[in-house]
Enzyme design. Sequence first.
Site, PDB file in Angstrom:
ATOM      1  N   LYS A  89       0.809  -1.218   0.000  1.00  0.00           N
ATOM      2  CA  LYS A  89       0.000   0.000   0.000  1.00  0.00           C
ATOM      3  C   LYS A  89       0.852   1.283   0.000  1.00  0.00           C
ATOM      4  O   LYS A  89       2.060   1.237   0.247  1.00  0.00           O
ATOM      5  CB  LYS A  89      -0.920  -0.027   1.224  1.00  0.00           C
ATOM      6  CG  LYS A  89      -2.023  -1.103   1.160  1.00  0.00           C
ATOM      7  CD  LYS A  89      -2.879  -1.043   2.424  1.00  0.00           C
ATOM      8  CE  LYS A  89      -4.119  -1.915   2.319  1.00  0.00           C
ATOM      9  NZ  LYS A  89      -4.955  -1.776   3.551  1.00  0.00           N
TER      10      LYS A  89
ATOM     11  N   HIS B  83      -2.345  -5.339   1.721  1.00  0.00           N
ATOM     12  CA  HIS B  83      -3.702  -5.870   1.522  1.00  0.00           C
ATOM     13  C   HIS B  83      -3.598  -7.334   1.119  1.00  0.00           C
ATOM     14  O   HIS B  83      -2.639  -7.732   0.467  1.00  0.00           O
ATOM     15  CB  HIS B  83      -4.408  -5.101   0.387  1.00  0.00           C
ATOM     16  CG  HIS B  83      -5.650  -5.802  -0.103  1.00  0.00           C
ATOM     17  ND1 HIS B  83      -6.876  -5.631   0.497  1.00  0.00           N
ATOM     18  CD2 HIS B  83      -5.837  -6.715  -1.101  1.00  0.00           C
ATOM     19  CE1 HIS B  83      -7.774  -6.400  -0.132  1.00  0.00           C
ATOM     20  NE2 HIS B  83      -7.160  -7.062  -1.099  1.00  0.00           N
TER      21      HIS B  83
ATOM     22  N   PHE C 101     -15.363   4.290   6.896  1.00  0.00           N
ATOM     23  CA  PHE C 101     -14.001   4.623   6.479  1.00  0.00           C
ATOM     24  C   PHE C 101     -13.785   4.515   4.968  1.00  0.00           C
ATOM     25  O   PHE C 101     -12.660   4.666   4.494  1.00  0.00           O
ATOM     26  CB  PHE C 101     -12.991   3.737   7.217  1.00  0.00           C
ATOM     27  CG  PHE C 101     -13.194   2.249   7.018  1.00  0.00           C
ATOM     28  CD1 PHE C 101     -12.694   1.588   5.900  1.00  0.00           C
ATOM     29  CD2 PHE C 101     -13.884   1.497   7.964  1.00  0.00           C
ATOM     30  CE1 PHE C 101     -12.877   0.227   5.710  1.00  0.00           C
ATOM     31  CE2 PHE C 101     -14.070   0.115   7.786  1.00  0.00           C
ATOM     32  CZ  PHE C 101     -13.562  -0.508   6.648  1.00  0.00           C
TER      33      PHE C 101
ATOM     34  N   TYR D 112     -12.662  -1.416  -3.730  1.00  0.00           N
ATOM     35  CA  TYR D 112     -13.161  -1.574  -2.354  1.00  0.00           C
ATOM     36  C   TYR D 112     -14.683  -1.444  -2.271  1.00  0.00           C
ATOM     37  O   TYR D 112     -15.216  -1.097  -1.213  1.00  0.00           O
ATOM     38  CB  TYR D 112     -12.485  -0.550  -1.432  1.00  0.00           C
ATOM     39  CG  TYR D 112     -11.092  -0.949  -0.986  1.00  0.00           C
ATOM     40  CD1 TYR D 112     -10.895  -2.071  -0.177  1.00  0.00           C
ATOM     41  CD2 TYR D 112      -9.979  -0.201  -1.338  1.00  0.00           C
ATOM     42  CE1 TYR D 112      -9.631  -2.437   0.259  1.00  0.00           C
ATOM     43  CE2 TYR D 112      -8.699  -0.560  -0.907  1.00  0.00           C
ATOM     44  CZ  TYR D 112      -8.546  -1.684  -0.098  1.00  0.00           C
ATOM     45  OH  TYR D 112      -7.285  -2.032   0.333  1.00  0.00           O
TER      46      TYR D 112
ATOM     47  N   ARG E 118      -2.780 -13.957   4.593  1.00  0.00           N
ATOM     48  CA  ARG E 118      -3.464 -13.234   5.683  1.00  0.00           C
ATOM     49  C   ARG E 118      -2.681 -13.393   6.987  1.00  0.00           C
ATOM     50  O   ARG E 118      -2.569 -12.460   7.775  1.00  0.00           O
ATOM     51  CB  ARG E 118      -4.897 -13.764   5.885  1.00  0.00           C
ATOM     52  CG  ARG E 118      -5.859 -13.580   4.718  1.00  0.00           C
ATOM     53  CD  ARG E 118      -6.337 -12.177   4.519  1.00  0.00           C
ATOM     54  NE  ARG E 118      -6.925 -11.571   5.686  1.00  0.00           N
ATOM     55  CZ  ARG E 118      -7.543 -10.381   5.666  1.00  0.00           C
ATOM     56  NH1 ARG E 118      -7.663  -9.702   4.524  1.00  0.00           N
ATOM     57  NH2 ARG E 118      -8.025  -9.854   6.763  1.00  0.00           N
TER      58      ARG E 118
ATOM     59  N   ARG F 170       2.325  -6.363   9.166  1.00  0.00           N
ATOM     60  CA  ARG F 170       1.640  -5.180   9.721  1.00  0.00           C
ATOM     61  C   ARG F 170       2.231  -4.775  11.074  1.00  0.00           C
ATOM     62  O   ARG F 170       2.298  -3.586  11.390  1.00  0.00           O
ATOM     63  CB  ARG F 170       0.133  -5.441   9.805  1.00  0.00           C
ATOM     64  CG  ARG F 170      -0.528  -5.306   8.427  1.00  0.00           C
ATOM     65  CD  ARG F 170      -1.941  -5.806   8.424  1.00  0.00           C
ATOM     66  NE  ARG F 170      -2.686  -5.375   7.245  1.00  0.00           N
ATOM     67  CZ  ARG F 170      -3.898  -5.832   6.927  1.00  0.00           C
ATOM     68  NH1 ARG F 170      -4.487  -6.724   7.679  1.00  0.00           N
ATOM     69  NH2 ARG F 170      -4.508  -5.380   5.842  1.00  0.00           N
TER      70      ARG F 170
ATOM     71  N   THR G 247      -5.638  -6.521  11.018  1.00  0.00           N
ATOM     72  CA  THR G 247      -5.888  -5.251  10.322  1.00  0.00           C
ATOM     73  C   THR G 247      -5.242  -4.080  11.048  1.00  0.00           C
ATOM     74  O   THR G 247      -4.594  -3.236  10.426  1.00  0.00           O
ATOM     75  CB  THR G 247      -7.416  -5.016  10.199  1.00  0.00           C
ATOM     76  OG1 THR G 247      -8.007  -6.162   9.574  1.00  0.00           O
ATOM     77  CG2 THR G 247      -7.699  -3.769   9.383  1.00  0.00           C
TER      78      THR G 247
HETATM   79  P1  IDP Z   1      -8.251  -6.161   5.980  1.00  0.00           P
HETATM   80  O1  IDP Z   1      -7.393  -5.292   5.102  1.00  0.00           O
HETATM   81  O2  IDP Z   1      -7.476  -6.707   7.142  1.00  0.00           O
HETATM   82  O3  IDP Z   1      -8.982  -7.232   5.212  1.00  0.00           O
HETATM   83  P2  IDP Z   1     -10.796  -4.725   6.126  1.00  0.00           P
HETATM   84  O4  IDP Z   1     -11.727  -4.755   7.286  1.00  0.00           O
HETATM   85  O5  IDP Z   1     -11.183  -5.478   4.894  1.00  0.00           O
HETATM   86  O6  IDP Z   1      -9.357  -5.207   6.654  1.00  0.00           O
HETATM   87  O7  IDP Z   1     -10.560  -3.191   5.762  1.00  0.00           O
HETATM   88  C1  IDP Z   1      -9.920  -2.830   4.564  1.00  0.00           C
HETATM   89  C2  IDP Z   1      -8.929  -1.750   4.847  1.00  0.00           C
HETATM   90  O8  IDP Z   1      -9.621  -0.577   5.243  1.00  0.00           O
HETATM   91  C3  IDP Z   1      -7.946  -2.019   5.989  1.00  0.00           C
HETATM   92  O9  IDP Z   1      -6.840  -2.806   5.602  1.00  0.00           O
HETATM   93  C4  IDP Z   1      -7.531  -0.616   6.368  1.00  0.00           C
HETATM   94  O10 IDP Z   1      -6.556  -0.089   5.455  1.00  0.00           O
HETATM   95  C5  IDP Z   1      -8.842   0.165   6.168  1.00  0.00           C
HETATM   96  N1  IDP Z   1      -9.607   0.304   7.410  1.00  0.00           N
HETATM   97  C6  IDP Z   1     -10.277  -0.668   8.080  1.00  0.00           C
HETATM   98  N2  IDP Z   1     -10.907  -0.180   9.151  1.00  0.00           N
HETATM   99  C7  IDP Z   1     -10.614   1.141   9.191  1.00  0.00           C
HETATM  100  C8  IDP Z   1     -10.975   2.215  10.081  1.00  0.00           C
HETATM  101  O11 IDP Z   1     -11.705   2.032  11.072  1.00  0.00           O
HETATM  102  N3  IDP Z   1     -10.486   3.441   9.774  1.00  0.00           N
HETATM  103  C9  IDP Z   1      -9.697   3.685   8.688  1.00  0.00           C
HETATM  104  N4  IDP Z   1      -9.336   2.709   7.826  1.00  0.00           N
HETATM  105  C10 IDP Z   1      -9.786   1.456   8.065  1.00  0.00           C
HETATM  106 MG    MG Z   2     -10.434  -7.056   3.733  1.00  0.00          MG
END
Ligand code: IDP
Ligand code: MG
Length: 137
Positions: free
Chosen positions: A9, A115, A57, A49, A85, A102, A91
């Site tokens: 990213k 991601h 968000f 997305y 993963r 991470r 996350t």
């Molecule tokens: P993941 O990447 O671990 O699968 P997801 O819940 O699918 O997590 O969320 C996608 C992406 O959105 C996250 O990797 C992160 O960059 C961003 N994200 C998730 N939750 C938040 C938040 O509460 N605030 C800001 N960005 C967020």
């Molecule tokens: Mg995701």
Amino acid sequence: MERTFAIIKPDAVERNITGKILEKIESNGFHIVGLKKVHITLEQAMGFYYVHKDRPFYTELCTYMARSPIVVLVLEKEGAIAEWRKLMGATNPADADPGTIRKEFGLSLGENSVHGSDSPESAAFEIPYFFAMCELI
Ligand code: IDP
Ligand code: MG
């Protein structure tokens, strides 16, 4: 052999740690079958997305993903989706296990460096979103 889709990213590419993340990918047994650096538009980020369109968000996430170049990858390994993963970590970098990408490189919940597809269905959407069949080795 399973394939998954990965992104290095903007926060990571901006800090010149693409190589460090690629080293982790390769040393953990993933084979890189597709790789390119791209700078996506806001519209392309929003399409990618789309599953998150109703989340609070969504705009912040898409703006961040379009702000500077990213490296998109297709990775191959047995159990690639779950394995990637696991190597990424939780996350929120604050909750990620030691040794995960991470934990080591992530800056915040939003700017978490990588991601990965979360299921075979999302991999099947995400891989062709960025790669043509002839770009995968
Ligand atoms: P993941 O990447 O671990 O699968 P997801 O819940 O699918 O997590 O969320 C996608 C992406 O959105 C996250 O990797 C992160 O960059 C961003 N994200 C998730 N939750 C938040 C938040 O509460 N605030 C800001 N960005 C967020
Ligand atoms: Mg995701």
